[in-house]
Write a protein that holds these residues in place. Sequence first.
Motif, PDB file in Angstrom:
ATOM      1  N   GLY A  29     -11.106  -8.226   6.612  1.00  9.38           N
ATOM      2  CA  GLY A  29     -10.078  -9.253   6.478  1.00  9.38           C
ATOM      3  C   GLY A  29      -9.307  -9.212   5.179  1.00  9.38           C
ATOM      4  N   LEU A  30      -9.605  -8.250   4.320  1.00  8.11           N
ATOM      5  CA  LEU A  30      -8.911  -8.182   3.032  1.00  8.11           C
ATOM      6  C   LEU A  30      -7.436  -7.826   3.202  1.00  8.11           C
ATOM      7  CD1 LEU A  30      -9.053  -8.341  -0.058  1.00  8.11           C
ATOM      8  CD2 LEU A  30      -9.703  -5.922  -0.060  1.00  8.11           C
ATOM      9  N   LEU A  31      -7.146  -6.969   4.179  1.00  5.20           N
ATOM     10  CA  LEU A  31      -5.758  -6.563   4.387  1.00  5.20           C
ATOM     11  C   LEU A  31      -5.018  -7.561   5.261  1.00  5.20           C
ATOM     12  CD1 LEU A  31      -6.148  -2.725   4.980  1.00  5.20           C
ATOM     13  CD2 LEU A  31      -5.610  -3.930   2.861  1.00  5.20           C
ATOM     14  N   GLY A  32      -3.800  -7.861   4.874  1.00  5.58           N
ATOM     15  CA  GLY A  32      -2.954  -8.727   5.679  1.00  5.58           C
ATOM     16  C   GLY A  32      -2.450  -7.993   6.906  1.00  5.58           C
ATOM     17  N   THR A  33      -1.717  -8.705   7.720  1.00  3.96           N
ATOM     18  CA  THR A  33      -1.186  -8.094   8.935  1.00  3.96           C
ATOM     19  C   THR A  33      -0.096  -7.082   8.590  1.00  3.96           C
ATOM     20  OG1 THR A  33       0.437  -9.864   9.189  1.00  3.96           O
ATOM     21  CG2 THR A  33      -1.668 -10.145  10.323  1.00  3.96           C
ATOM     22  N   ASP A  34       0.085  -6.137   9.491  1.00  3.14           N
ATOM     23  CA  ASP A  34       1.170  -5.172   9.327  1.00  3.14           C
ATOM     24  C   ASP A  34       2.500  -5.922   9.394  1.00  3.14           C
ATOM     25  OD1 ASP A  34      -0.815  -3.240   9.348  1.00  3.14           O
ATOM     26  OD2 ASP A  34      -0.421  -2.601  11.402  1.00  3.14           O
ATOM     27  N   ALA A  35       3.504  -5.372   8.755  1.00  7.94           N
ATOM     28  CA  ALA A  35       4.844  -5.963   8.772  1.00  7.94           C
ATOM     29  C   ALA A  35       5.811  -4.960   9.391  1.00  7.94           C
ATOM     30  CB  ALA A  35       5.287  -6.314   7.355  1.00  7.94           C
ATOM     31  N   THR A  36       6.712  -5.466  10.189  1.00  4.05           N
ATOM     32  CA  THR A  36       7.728  -4.623  10.812  1.00  4.05           C
ATOM     33  C   THR A  36       9.072  -4.977  10.209  1.00  4.05           C
ATOM     34  OG1 THR A  36       6.446  -4.597  12.848  1.00  4.05           O
ATOM     35  CG2 THR A  36       8.733  -3.913  13.010  1.00  4.05           C
ATOM     36  N   ASP A  37       9.803  -3.966   9.771  1.00  3.15           N
ATOM     37  CA  ASP A  37      11.101  -4.233   9.152  1.00  3.15           C
ATOM     38  C   ASP A  37      12.186  -4.431  10.200  1.00  3.15           C
ATOM     39  OD1 ASP A  37      12.071  -1.665   9.912  1.00  3.15           O
ATOM     40  OD2 ASP A  37      11.543  -0.785   7.973  1.00  3.15           O
ATOM     41  N   GLY A  45      -0.429  -3.409   6.521  1.00  5.26           N
ATOM     42  CA  GLY A  45      -0.749  -4.593   5.738  1.00  5.26           C
ATOM     43  C   GLY A  45      -1.324  -4.251   4.372  1.00  5.26           C
ATOM     44  N   LEU A  46      -1.019  -5.078   3.422  1.00  4.83           N
ATOM     45  CA  LEU A  46      -1.529  -4.950   2.057  1.00  4.83           C
ATOM     46  C   LEU A  46      -2.566  -6.054   1.822  1.00  4.83           C
ATOM     47  CD1 LEU A  46       1.886  -4.372   0.249  1.00  4.83           C
ATOM     48  CD2 LEU A  46       0.172  -2.657   0.875  1.00  4.83           C
ATOM     49  N   PRO A  47      -3.345  -5.955   0.762  1.00  6.13           N
ATOM     50  CA  PRO A  47      -4.309  -7.029   0.492  1.00  6.13           C
ATOM     51  C   PRO A  47      -3.599  -8.370   0.312  1.00  6.13           C
ATOM     52  CG  PRO A  47      -4.801  -5.098  -0.837  1.00  6.13           C
ATOM     53  CD  PRO A  47      -3.459  -4.856  -0.194  1.00  6.13           C
ATOM     54  N   TRP A  48      -3.978  -9.329   1.125  1.00  5.25           N
ATOM     55  CA  TRP A  48      -3.332 -10.642   1.059  1.00  5.25           C
ATOM     56  C   TRP A  48      -3.717 -11.389  -0.219  1.00  5.25           C
ATOM     57  CZ3 TRP A  48      -6.676 -14.561   0.483  1.00  5.25           C
ATOM     58  CH2 TRP A  48      -7.997 -14.352   0.903  1.00  5.25           C
ATOM     59  N   ALA A  49      -4.838 -11.008  -0.813  1.00  2.00           N
ATOM     60  CA  ALA A  49      -5.308 -11.690  -2.019  1.00  2.00           C
ATOM     61  C   ALA A  49      -4.578 -11.210  -3.268  1.00  2.00           C
ATOM     62  CB  ALA A  49      -6.815 -11.462  -2.187  1.00  2.00           C
ATOM     63  N   GLY A  50      -3.788 -10.169  -3.139  1.00  2.00           N
ATOM     64  CA  GLY A  50      -3.097  -9.624  -4.290  1.00  2.00           C
ATOM     65  C   GLY A  50      -3.963  -8.613  -5.006  1.00  2.00           C
ATOM     66  N   CYS A  51      -3.364  -7.911  -5.927  1.00  2.00           N
ATOM     67  CA  CYS A  51      -4.081  -6.870  -6.670  1.00  2.00           C
ATOM     68  C   CYS A  51      -3.657  -6.936  -8.131  1.00  2.00           C
ATOM     69  CB  CYS A  51      -3.726  -5.486  -6.141  1.00  2.00           C
ATOM     70  SG  CYS A  51      -4.076  -5.229  -4.414  1.00  2.00           S
ATOM     71  N   SER A  52      -4.638  -7.039  -8.992  1.00  2.00           N
ATOM     72  CA  SER A  52      -4.379  -6.964 -10.425  1.00  2.00           C
ATOM     73  C   SER A  52      -5.230  -5.856 -10.983  1.00  2.00           C
ATOM     74  CB  SER A  52      -4.754  -8.276 -11.124  1.00  2.00           C
ATOM     75  OG  SER A  52      -3.952  -9.328 -10.663  1.00  2.00           O
ATOM     76  N   VAL A  53      -4.641  -5.033 -11.824  1.00  2.00           N
ATOM     77  CA  VAL A  53      -5.403  -3.995 -12.507  1.00  2.00           C
ATOM     78  C   VAL A  53      -5.472  -4.402 -13.971  1.00  2.00           C
ATOM     79  CG1 VAL A  53      -5.614  -1.552 -13.080  1.00  2.00           C
ATOM     80  CG2 VAL A  53      -4.634  -2.235 -10.873  1.00  2.00           C
ATOM     81  N   LEU A  54      -6.677  -4.743 -14.387  1.00  2.00           N
ATOM     82  CA  LEU A  54      -6.943  -5.202 -15.742  1.00  2.00           C
ATOM     83  C   LEU A  54      -7.634  -4.089 -16.514  1.00  2.00           C
ATOM     84  CD1 LEU A  54      -8.441  -8.639 -14.638  1.00  2.00           C
ATOM     85  CD2 LEU A  54      -6.056  -8.139 -15.193  1.00  2.00           C
ATOM     86  N   VAL A  55      -7.734  -4.246 -17.832  1.00  2.00           N
ATOM     87  CA  VAL A  55      -8.429  -3.252 -18.649  1.00  2.00           C
ATOM     88  C   VAL A  55      -9.482  -3.924 -19.517  1.00  2.00           C
ATOM     89  CG1 VAL A  55      -6.575  -1.535 -18.687  1.00  2.00           C
ATOM     90  CG2 VAL A  55      -6.618  -3.323 -20.423  1.00  2.00           C
ATOM     91  N   ALA A  56     -10.521  -3.155 -19.816  1.00  2.00           N
ATOM     92  CA  ALA A  56     -11.592  -3.626 -20.693  1.00  2.00           C
ATOM     93  C   ALA A  56     -12.250  -2.416 -21.333  1.00  2.00           C
ATOM     94  CB  ALA A  56     -12.627  -4.410 -19.892  1.00  2.00           C
ATOM     95  N   ASP A  57     -12.927  -2.640 -22.460  1.00  2.00           N
ATOM     96  CA  ASP A  57     -13.682  -1.547 -23.069  1.00  2.00           C
ATOM     97  C   ASP A  57     -14.930  -1.285 -22.234  1.00  2.00           C
ATOM     98  OD1 ASP A  57     -16.037  -3.115 -24.108  1.00  2.00           O
ATOM     99  OD2 ASP A  57     -14.463  -4.065 -25.314  1.00  2.00           O
ATOM    100  N   SER A  58     -15.605  -0.187 -22.510  1.00  2.00           N
ATOM    101  CA  SER A  58     -16.713   0.232 -21.651  1.00  2.00           C
ATOM    102  C   SER A  58     -17.870  -0.757 -21.642  1.00  2.00           C
ATOM    103  CB  SER A  58     -17.188   1.634 -22.026  1.00  2.00           C
ATOM    104  OG  SER A  58     -17.646   1.658 -23.359  1.00  2.00           O
TER     105      SER A  58
END
Length: 129
Positions: A29-37, A45-58
Amino acid sequence: MVVDADLPPGRAANAAICAAAPTVASTPGLLGTDATDAEGTMHPGLPWAGCSVLVADSATLRAIRAEAASRTDTFVADVPAAAQSTRVYGDLVAAVGKTRTADFDYCAVSIVGPRKAVDKIVGKLPLMP
């Protein structure tokens, strides 16, 4: 997604993609429904929850992974550093099998769960530049 801040851009992108694959496969269920243009072309479909790429030290990355893994309300996928130093998957599995959990270095960690839980784990980490 949290990536080791010391990785060069190409390796950071590789680690994020590698952590995303098991996250999507293991999180129904992470991916949203497909979209038709307007022309009828389907866009998956893309993740409906959104995506953030953060950084941290090891060290922070290791602590984030431990915290996420200890919770019952979050899913965590990780990319051990050995994933970028081995070329054959069996060699990665062997390297992981010889390493204690506390001794891993990670290139990336992906976390999915309730927003409050994930926010508590990743705190105010910066976005990847």
